[in-house]
Design a protein around this motif. Structure first.
Motif, PDB file in Angstrom:
ATOM      1  N   ARG A  52       0.843  -1.198   0.000  1.00 59.07           N
ATOM      2  CA  ARG A  52       0.000   0.000   0.000  1.00 59.07           C
ATOM      3  C   ARG A  52       0.876   1.245   0.000  1.00 59.07           C
ATOM      4  O   ARG A  52       1.985   1.224   0.540  1.00 59.07           O
ATOM      5  CB  ARG A  52      -0.876   0.054   1.265  1.00 59.07           C
ATOM      6  CG  ARG A  52      -1.587  -1.230   1.582  1.00 59.07           C
ATOM      7  CD  ARG A  52      -2.737  -1.458   0.622  1.00 59.07           C
ATOM      8  NE  ARG A  52      -3.331  -2.783   0.848  1.00 59.07           N
ATOM      9  CZ  ARG A  52      -4.334  -3.017   1.684  1.00 59.07           C
ATOM     10  NH1 ARG A  52      -4.851  -2.022   2.377  1.00 59.07           N
ATOM     11  NH2 ARG A  52      -4.828  -4.230   1.835  1.00 59.07           N
ATOM     12  N   ALA A  54       0.941   5.544   0.845  1.00 64.15           N
ATOM     13  CA  ALA A  54       0.251   6.682   1.463  1.00 64.15           C
ATOM     14  C   ALA A  54       0.971   7.959   1.051  1.00 64.15           C
ATOM     15  O   ALA A  54       2.198   7.989   0.886  1.00 64.15           O
ATOM     16  CB  ALA A  54       0.246   6.549   2.983  1.00 64.15           C
ATOM     17  N   GLU A  58      -2.288   9.733   4.022  1.00 72.24           N
ATOM     18  CA  GLU A  58      -3.569   9.231   3.535  1.00 72.24           C
ATOM     19  C   GLU A  58      -3.276   8.165   2.487  1.00 72.24           C
ATOM     20  O   GLU A  58      -2.389   8.364   1.645  1.00 72.24           O
ATOM     21  CB  GLU A  58      -4.381  10.344   2.840  1.00 72.24           C
ATOM     22  CG  GLU A  58      -4.584  11.590   3.640  1.00 72.24           C
ATOM     23  CD  GLU A  58      -5.978  11.694   4.224  1.00 72.24           C
ATOM     24  OE1 GLU A  58      -6.738  10.709   4.138  1.00 72.24           O
ATOM     25  OE2 GLU A  58      -6.303  12.764   4.757  1.00 72.24           O
ATOM     26  N   LEU A  59      -4.040   7.074   2.477  1.00 69.01           N
ATOM     27  CA  LEU A  59      -3.872   6.061   1.431  1.00 69.01           C
ATOM     28  C   LEU A  59      -4.015   6.736   0.066  1.00 69.01           C
ATOM     29  O   LEU A  59      -4.876   7.600  -0.120  1.00 69.01           O
ATOM     30  CB  LEU A  59      -4.923   4.953   1.581  1.00 69.01           C
ATOM     31  CG  LEU A  59      -4.692   3.978   2.749  1.00 69.01           C
ATOM     32  CD1 LEU A  59      -5.886   3.049   2.913  1.00 69.01           C
ATOM     33  CD2 LEU A  59      -3.405   3.179   2.561  1.00 69.01           C
ATOM     34  N   PRO A  77      -0.104  -4.838   3.863  1.00 74.62           N
ATOM     35  CA  PRO A  77      -1.471  -4.750   4.409  1.00 74.62           C
ATOM     36  C   PRO A  77      -1.444  -4.660   5.929  1.00 74.62           C
ATOM     37  O   PRO A  77      -0.606  -5.298   6.572  1.00 74.62           O
ATOM     38  CB  PRO A  77      -2.111  -6.068   3.957  1.00 74.62           C
ATOM     39  CG  PRO A  77      -1.368  -6.448   2.727  1.00 74.62           C
ATOM     40  CD  PRO A  77       0.037  -5.977   2.941  1.00 74.62           C
TER      41      PRO A  77
ATOM     42  N   SER B  63      -6.199   8.333  10.326  1.00 76.14           N
ATOM     43  CA  SER B  63      -7.103   7.285   9.821  1.00 76.14           C
ATOM     44  C   SER B  63      -8.233   7.038  10.797  1.00 76.14           C
ATOM     45  O   SER B  63      -9.395   6.853  10.402  1.00 76.14           O
ATOM     46  CB  SER B  63      -6.373   5.957   9.637  1.00 76.14           C
ATOM     47  OG  SER B  63      -5.222   6.116   8.881  1.00 76.14           O
ATOM     48  N   ARG B 118     -13.279  -1.333   9.541  1.00 79.34           N
ATOM     49  CA  ARG B 118     -12.392  -0.396   8.832  1.00 79.34           C
ATOM     50  C   ARG B 118     -11.027  -0.358   9.491  1.00 79.34           C
ATOM     51  O   ARG B 118      -9.999  -0.287   8.806  1.00 79.34           O
ATOM     52  CB  ARG B 118     -13.024   0.996   8.739  1.00 79.34           C
ATOM     53  CG  ARG B 118     -14.178   0.982   7.731  1.00 79.34           C
ATOM     54  CD  ARG B 118     -14.575   2.343   7.246  1.00 79.34           C
ATOM     55  NE  ARG B 118     -13.516   3.095   6.587  1.00 79.34           N
ATOM     56  CZ  ARG B 118     -13.662   4.355   6.176  1.00 79.34           C
ATOM     57  NH1 ARG B 118     -14.826   4.969   6.353  1.00 79.34           N
ATOM     58  NH2 ARG B 118     -12.675   4.992   5.591  1.00 79.34           N
ATOM     59  N   THR B 121      -8.823  -3.060   8.242  1.00 80.23           N
ATOM     60  CA  THR B 121      -8.391  -3.076   6.843  1.00 80.23           C
ATOM     61  C   THR B 121      -7.628  -1.836   6.404  1.00 80.23           C
ATOM     62  O   THR B 121      -6.993  -1.853   5.361  1.00 80.23           O
ATOM     63  CB  THR B 121      -9.606  -3.245   5.885  1.00 80.23           C
ATOM     64  OG1 THR B 121     -10.613  -2.298   6.257  1.00 80.23           O
ATOM     65  CG2 THR B 121     -10.193  -4.639   5.974  1.00 80.23           C
ATOM     66  N   GLU B 122      -7.681  -0.738   7.190  1.00 87.12           N
ATOM     67  CA  GLU B 122      -7.001   0.446   6.669  1.00 87.12           C
ATOM     68  C   GLU B 122      -6.213   1.285   7.664  1.00 87.12           C
ATOM     69  O   GLU B 122      -5.500   2.206   7.231  1.00 87.12           O
ATOM     70  CB  GLU B 122      -7.991   1.331   5.906  1.00 87.12           C
ATOM     71  CG  GLU B 122      -9.041   1.987   6.781  1.00 87.12           C
ATOM     72  CD  GLU B 122     -10.080   2.735   5.954  1.00 87.12           C
ATOM     73  OE1 GLU B 122      -9.929   3.953   5.805  1.00 87.12           O
ATOM     74  OE2 GLU B 122     -11.031   2.085   5.467  1.00 87.12           O
ATOM     75  N   PRO B 124      -3.070   1.996   9.888  1.00 88.70           N
ATOM     76  CA  PRO B 124      -1.719   1.422   9.785  1.00 88.70           C
ATOM     77  C   PRO B 124      -1.132   0.903  11.102  1.00 88.70           C
ATOM     78  O   PRO B 124      -0.303   1.553  11.731  1.00 88.70           O
ATOM     79  CB  PRO B 124      -0.888   2.573   9.194  1.00 88.70           C
ATOM     80  CG  PRO B 124      -1.612   3.808   9.594  1.00 88.70           C
ATOM     81  CD  PRO B 124      -3.074   3.455   9.645  1.00 88.70           C
ATOM     82  N   ALA B 149     -10.999  -8.220   4.604  1.00 90.42           N
ATOM     83  CA  ALA B 149     -11.356  -7.434   3.418  1.00 90.42           C
ATOM     84  C   ALA B 149     -12.779  -7.758   2.990  1.00 90.42           C
ATOM     85  O   ALA B 149     -13.554  -6.876   2.597  1.00 90.42           O
ATOM     86  CB  ALA B 149     -10.375  -7.733   2.282  1.00 90.42           C
ATOM     87  N   MET B 152     -15.320  -6.002   5.077  1.00 86.64           N
ATOM     88  CA  MET B 152     -15.385  -4.577   4.764  1.00 86.64           C
ATOM     89  C   MET B 152     -16.320  -4.312   3.589  1.00 86.64           C
ATOM     90  O   MET B 152     -16.987  -3.278   3.538  1.00 86.64           O
ATOM     91  CB  MET B 152     -13.966  -4.075   4.466  1.00 86.64           C
ATOM     92  CG  MET B 152     -13.813  -2.570   4.576  1.00 86.64           C
ATOM     93  SD  MET B 152     -14.437  -1.883   6.127  1.00 86.64           S
ATOM     94  CE  MET B 152     -15.594  -0.673   5.513  1.00 86.64           C
TER      95      MET B 152
END
Lengths: 81, 158, 158, 81
Positions: A52, A54, A58-59, A77, B63, B118, B121-122, B124, B149, B152
């Protein structure tokens, strides 16, 4: 100046958590290409499908434009919670 | 009453009782849904002897703020708290606390589950296990699970 | 590890911290979902000044045992606790605590919500409000909400 | 002997929480009919659509058969939690 961070497994595989790109303009995808050219031994890890990216915490997608002063990060991930 | 969000990433143990108390007092909210994730016993015969969490300071908080703000746009919610531990941990230690209050229990439950899905999955955070076998001590990174995933996806379908 | 159910109907205040602690220690369970229902502030301009809960001793415990056993047949669960208060209560007092542990967070969330949905529609508790207006003090029974029956339907559809 | 209990609003409306039927055989529906005959002023409340019935502390339908020694209960929709 662009700050580039690496986390978790990727940080250990590359052997560094942070580098600086002095003179860069282009997209996030371009930045990854340049890193792979400068560090051929990083290429396989940085280009894995599951990595991923950023931009400024932010992604972001490979098309996102990177400007001087930005912070970029690459990481596997997430596995929190 | 103004909505209050609590976000904390900390290296010290979580205090679930204190977190629960801090969510109270919004007297219009009759419902409070909570989730606590703890370090599981490692599978039988495993050589895993500990767990540590790494995170991306700055992006983590950003996030968490974003997923809370997205939850608030979906449901009518009172107070929200997300507290996540980082650093070395032992079996049964609490890793994450998510708490949501609302006038309606369906909203409290849905938002609590949405925030966890969430987060998984996102946000960090990365887990690594400490491994001890006859050849000595080492570490390995926990792999992300496909099922997270998949969980989600149900929120976009809605 | 043997499944342990805790069912209690009590006239004294709930202790959420103690209930949470009692759910811990099952080291295979990484997930714990909790729900706490509290006495809501009564709507603005209302003349309601208190709440009391009546129940059907014997049937209450039997119903709670049945919904827990039905939850266990649907999901893989560790510990389950349902504690419900009866008698007179004040605003912000906790009425009900439901806690579920599981190896999987989806199961913990689903079971916790399922238990609340069934409790709301079939366990014999009744709320009555104490009303104070210029003509004196009186009482009125809280009406069942259609929305609770609707929530319950989703579990049969699945 | 059948013990018959009333709860909540219904208990207050009927003015009693418990009665005993000495000599009864039949279904739960029959039992309700007999109660309404014996107490015409209860009829409207006992026959409301939303009144639930329990037999030996389990929710039951009008067709359920009641035996001597059983415990029957009538009550309005529950409102706990």
């Amino acid at each position: 100046m662009v700050k580039v961070l690496f986390f978790a497994r990727l940080r250990q595989q590359l052997g560094t958590g942070e580098i600086t790109l002095g003179d860069f303009s282009g997209s996030l995808g371009d930045l990854r290409t340049i890193l792979c050219e400068q560090h051929p031994d990083w290429s396989a890890q940085l280009q894995r499908d599951d990595i991923r990216m950023a931009l400024n915490q932010e992604l972001a997608e490979p098309e996102a434009m990177v400007n001087s002063g930005d912070e970029v990060a690459f990481f596997p991930p997430v596995t929190g919670g | 009453m103004k909505a209050v969000d609590r976000i904390e990433v900390r290296e010290t143990p979580l205090d679930v009782a204190a977190e629960y108390s801090a969510l109270q007092g919004n007297s219009g909210d009759g419902a409070c849904a909570l989730f606590v994730g703890t370090v599981r016993d490692f599978s039988a015969g495993s050589d895993v002897c500990g767990l540590a969490l790494e995170h991306y300071p700055g992006m983590t908080e950003k996030s968490l703020q974003r997923i809370i703000s997205d939850a608030r746009s979906r449901w009518s919610l009172g107070r929200i708290a997300i507290v996540h531990r980082v650093g070395p941990m032992q079996i049964n230690d609490e890793i994450v606390f998510v708490g949501v209050t609302s006038p309606h229990r369906q909203a409290a439950f849905a938002a609590c589950q949405y925030l966890m899905d969430r987060l998984k999955t996102e946000v960090p955070f990365w887990k690594r296990e400490a491994v001890s076998d006859p050849s000595g001590k080492s570490e390995r990174w926990v792999e992300a699970r496909e099922s997270d995933a998949v969980e989600m996806e149900k929120w976009s379908a809605g």
